[in-house]
Design an enzyme around this catalytic site. Structure first.
Site, short mmCIF file in Angstrom:
data_model
loop_
_atom_site.label_atom_id
_atom_site.label_comp_id
_atom_site.label_asym_id
_atom_site.label_seq_id
_atom_site.Cartn_x
_atom_site.Cartn_y
_atom_site.Cartn_z
N LYS A 1 -6.85 -16.27 -14.07
CA LYS A 1 -8.51 -16.29 -13.69
C LYS A 1 -8.50 -15.32 -13.41
O LYS A 1 -8.52 -14.13 -14.02
CB LYS A 1 -7.88 -17.01 -12.19
CG LYS A 1 -7.18 -15.54 -10.91
CD LYS A 1 -7.32 -16.67 -9.56
CE LYS A 1 -7.03 -15.70 -8.33
NZ LYS A 1 -6.80 -15.52 -7.76
N LYS B 1 -11.75 -9.10 -11.70
CA LYS B 1 -12.56 -7.67 -12.32
C LYS B 1 -10.93 -7.27 -12.04
O LYS B 1 -11.39 -5.92 -12.79
CB LYS B 1 -12.47 -7.11 -10.33
CG LYS B 1 -12.40 -7.09 -9.36
CD LYS B 1 -13.41 -6.04 -8.84
CE LYS B 1 -12.43 -5.80 -6.95
NZ LYS B 1 -12.24 -6.67 -6.38
N LYS C 1 0.67 -1.10 0.18
CA LYS C 1 0.68 0.14 0.18
C LYS C 1 1.16 1.16 -0.28
O LYS C 1 -0.05 2.02 -0.32
CB LYS C 1 -0.71 -0.06 0.97
CG LYS C 1 -2.47 -1.09 1.35
CD LYS C 1 -3.01 -0.64 0.08
CE LYS C 1 -4.39 -1.46 -0.32
NZ LYS C 1 -4.07 -2.68 0.26
#
Ligand code: TRP
Length: 331
Positions: free
Chosen positions: A194, A197, A111
């Site tokens: 896979k 989104k 982050k």
């Protein structure tokens, strides 16, 4: 009955990959465990502090999880921010959480890289909030994926440390909930890897997608120029379409196209058309449920208020006992 806690980030919509991955197992898990499912809206403020989006995102996730089969009669479903006891435990756990160990967490470091303009204390203490989420119900199990392994390890550390510092055997040390059979991995439509989104527009089919959108996405799925040898191995993009077909189509359909592939007569256009229609048949009941739940504010209010009440009852007991253990006393 074991107590299981699972947190859901209020971002994004459920796609087929989520459904055949965690979701289907959650639905099974609630049958034989005391499950707490909550929407982690406090956590979302560490990365998405946008008031205009917050409620809508929470509602989205709530509606889709209910539509996918999370049952408020069987499990406790609540919104994290409806249970202030969690924040109290979070504060108390932070007193025994060390800067060094928090800074070393890979999700924190990631982050820091991703949002250098907003390296807030919430990001740093994300693992203590997550530990509070789980141990507030003195849960035994947490169903988390590989990406959460370190967060689970931190929970265990904080639970163990609390027990050690206060010389009690109060918090169970949470463990990963193992879904018996191996998780089904659903591939995406972009030919590699896979369904997800974040892999780009069109890679994922969402439970809420309309028939029209699904047809478009499937027709655009990556293929190749077709088999040239009998019984040749399927390259990844083609295998991916077959894998999808295996979860939504009948065995007859799968073997029909498999044979066509093996004798080099397959027409990808036909295969995709069939696949799209079978996906639509599969997702339509979910989509309808999503649409009707979205309109049903009274029901959503009932579910979340009952969930909050049950979660707070469990959480308040823990807080009462924790305060006693730590040494808070009233005059
Ligand atoms: N960190 C989890 C995720 O990103 C969400 C989460 C928050 C969670 N609190 C939790 C998961 C507690 C399990 C238990 O997916």
């Amino acid at each position: 009955m074991e107590t299981v806690v699972s947190g859901i980030r209020p971002t994004g919509n459920l796609h087929l990959g989520n459904y055949f991955g965690a979701m289907k197992n959650f639905v099974k898990m609630q049958e034989s465990n005391h499950c707490f499912f909550f929407i982690a809206d406090y956590h979302s403020l560490t990365t998405h502090p946008t008031p205009e989006d917050l409620h809508g995102n929470v509602k989205n996730v709530l509606v889709e999880y209910l539509a996918a089969g999370i049952d408020p009669e069987k499990a406790t479903i609540y919104i994290q921010s409806d249970v202030p006891e969690i924040t109290e435990l979070y504060l108390l756990l932070n007193m025994n959480a060390y800067l060094g160990e928090l800074e070393r967490c890979t999700s924190f470091k990631e982050k820091v890289r991703k949002q250098p303009e907003n390296v807030n204390a919430g990001l740093l203490t994300y693992p203590t909030l997550m530990a509070a989420d789980v141990i507030i119900h003195r849960a035994a199990k947490v169903p988390v994926g590989k990406d959460q392994a370190q967060n689970l390890e931190m929970m265990r550390t904080f639970a163990r440390r609390f027990n050690r510092i206060y010389k009690v055997d109060y918090f169970p040390i949470p463990q990963a909930y193992n879904f018996g059979e191996a998780l089904v991995k659903i591939p995406g439509l972009d030919g590699a890897g896979k369904m997800g989104k974040s892999e780009g527009e069109g890679n994922a089919v969402f439970l809420a997608d309309s028939a029209e959108v699904i047809r478009k996405k499937v027709m655009r799925a990556v293929t190749d120029s077709g088999p040239t040898e009998m019984n040749q191995e399927k390259p990844e993009p083609i295998q991916n379409l077959f894998t999808l077909m295996e979860v939504v189509s009948t065995p007859d359909t799968v073997s029909f196209f498999d044979e066509a592939y093996n004798n080099c007569t397959v027409r990808y256009g036909d295969l995709k058309k069939q696949l799209a229609e079978d996906i639509i048949s599969f997702t339509t009941p979910f989509r309808e449920k999503i649409l009707s739940l979205t309109e049903d504010t009274a029901y959503l209010r009932k579910v979340t208020s009952q969930g909050a009440e049950a979660a707070r009852e469990s959480a308040a007991r823990t807080i009462r006992e924790v305060r006693e253990i730590i040494g808070f006393k009233t005059f």
